[in-house]
Scaffold this motif. Structure first.
Motif, PDB file in Angstrom:
ATOM      1  N   GLN A 122       0.824  -1.211   0.000  1.00 39.10           N
ATOM      2  CA  GLN A 122       0.000   0.000   0.000  1.00 39.10           C
ATOM      3  C   GLN A 122       0.860   1.264   0.000  1.00 39.10           C
ATOM      4  N   LYS A 156      -8.619   2.718   1.491  1.00 32.89           N
ATOM      5  CA  LYS A 156      -9.244   2.938   0.190  1.00 32.89           C
ATOM      6  C   LYS A 156      -9.651   1.598  -0.418  1.00 32.89           C
ATOM      7  N   SER A 157     -10.768   1.597  -1.122  1.00 33.70           N
ATOM      8  CA  SER A 157     -11.221   0.354  -1.753  1.00 33.70           C
ATOM      9  C   SER A 157     -10.222  -0.133  -2.804  1.00 33.70           C
ATOM     10  N   SER A 158      -9.461   0.766  -3.383  1.00 35.17           N
ATOM     11  CA  SER A 158      -8.461   0.351  -4.368  1.00 35.17           C
ATOM     12  C   SER A 158      -7.387  -0.534  -3.738  1.00 35.17           C
ATOM     13  N   TYR A 159      -7.128  -0.360  -2.450  1.00 39.17           N
ATOM     14  CA  TYR A 159      -6.163  -1.236  -1.781  1.00 39.17           C
ATOM     15  C   TYR A 159      -6.721  -2.647  -1.637  1.00 39.17           C
ATOM     16  N   ASP A 161      -8.570  -4.027  -3.751  1.00 40.47           N
ATOM     17  CA  ASP A 161      -8.442  -4.602  -5.091  1.00 40.47           C
ATOM     18  C   ASP A 161      -7.039  -5.141  -5.370  1.00 40.47           C
ATOM     19  N   MET A 182      -0.196  -2.190  -9.076  1.00 36.48           N
ATOM     20  CA  MET A 182      -0.767  -0.848  -9.096  1.00 36.48           C
ATOM     21  C   MET A 182      -0.339  -0.154  -7.818  1.00 36.48           C
ATOM     22  N   GLU A 184      -1.215   3.465  -5.644  1.00 39.37           N
ATOM     23  CA  GLU A 184      -1.948   4.708  -5.470  1.00 39.37           C
ATOM     24  C   GLU A 184      -1.314   5.454  -4.320  1.00 39.37           C
TER      25      GLU A 184
END
Length: 188
Positions: A122, A156-159, A161, A182, A184
């Protein structure tokens, strides 16, 4: 991808499926010509994953602290065994050696090791896949907790993912091969 770090229990767990899946993962790593990097013990799921990989002519690198080696749980038949002074050194070396991280079912140590590498992902310290092998729905409560953390605004929801979650070894391997890193920026 060459070396896969596997975090798992030094116990067998209460259901034989945990040891069975550890063995399947070890055999699959050997079949795929991938090196197992793990905690170096001969007991529990740790021993099962290493033994299966070795029996299938795979390469196994163990990393164990002196204190644990000295109570005679170190696996004596590995390709390589690194003996380090502390748990911190163990985790650092395993992280350095690994191209991906997989958590099989295990206890607090397994969770702590996996959460550390996931946190590093992350924060952008590495871009290696972090996977949960969700054997027998073992990680369902953890996944629900991560969803709760997101709902409460602490992640974050992207984490979420970024985490590969699979229930069997073949799907896990396919997801590892398809993984696209990825990153962010956390505080943007």
């Amino acid at each position: 991808m060459k070396n896969i770090a596997v975090f798992c229990g030094s116990s067998t767990g209460s259901d034989p499926v945990y040891m069975e899946m550890a063995g399947r993962l070890g055999r699959k790593l050997a079949e795929e010509n991938l090196t197992l990097v793990y905690g170096g013990a001969q007991v529990g799921c740790m021993g099962a994953v290493a033994d299966a990989c070795l029996q299938a002519n795979g390469r196994v690198i163990g990393v164990i602290p002196e204190k644990l080696r000295d109570v005679e749980i170190a696996h004596r038949h590995l390709t390589e065994l690194h003996v380090v002074k502390t748990m911190h050194e163990r985790k650092a070396l395993m992280s350095e050696l690994a191209d991906a991280f997989v958590a099989l079912p295990g206890g607090p140590g397994t969770l702590e090791e996996w959460f550390e590498v996931f946190t590093w992902s992350q924060l952008g310290y590495h871009a290696k896949p972090c996977c949960l092998l969700n054997v027998n729905h073992y990680y369902d409560p953890l996944i629900a907790m991560l969803d709760h953390i997101i709902q409460q605004g602490f992640m974050k929801s992207s984490y979420r993912d970024m985490i590969i979650v699979e229930s069997n070894v073949d799907d896990l391997m396919q997801s590892l091969y398809r993984y696209q890193p990825m990153h962010e920026v956390k505080w943007r």
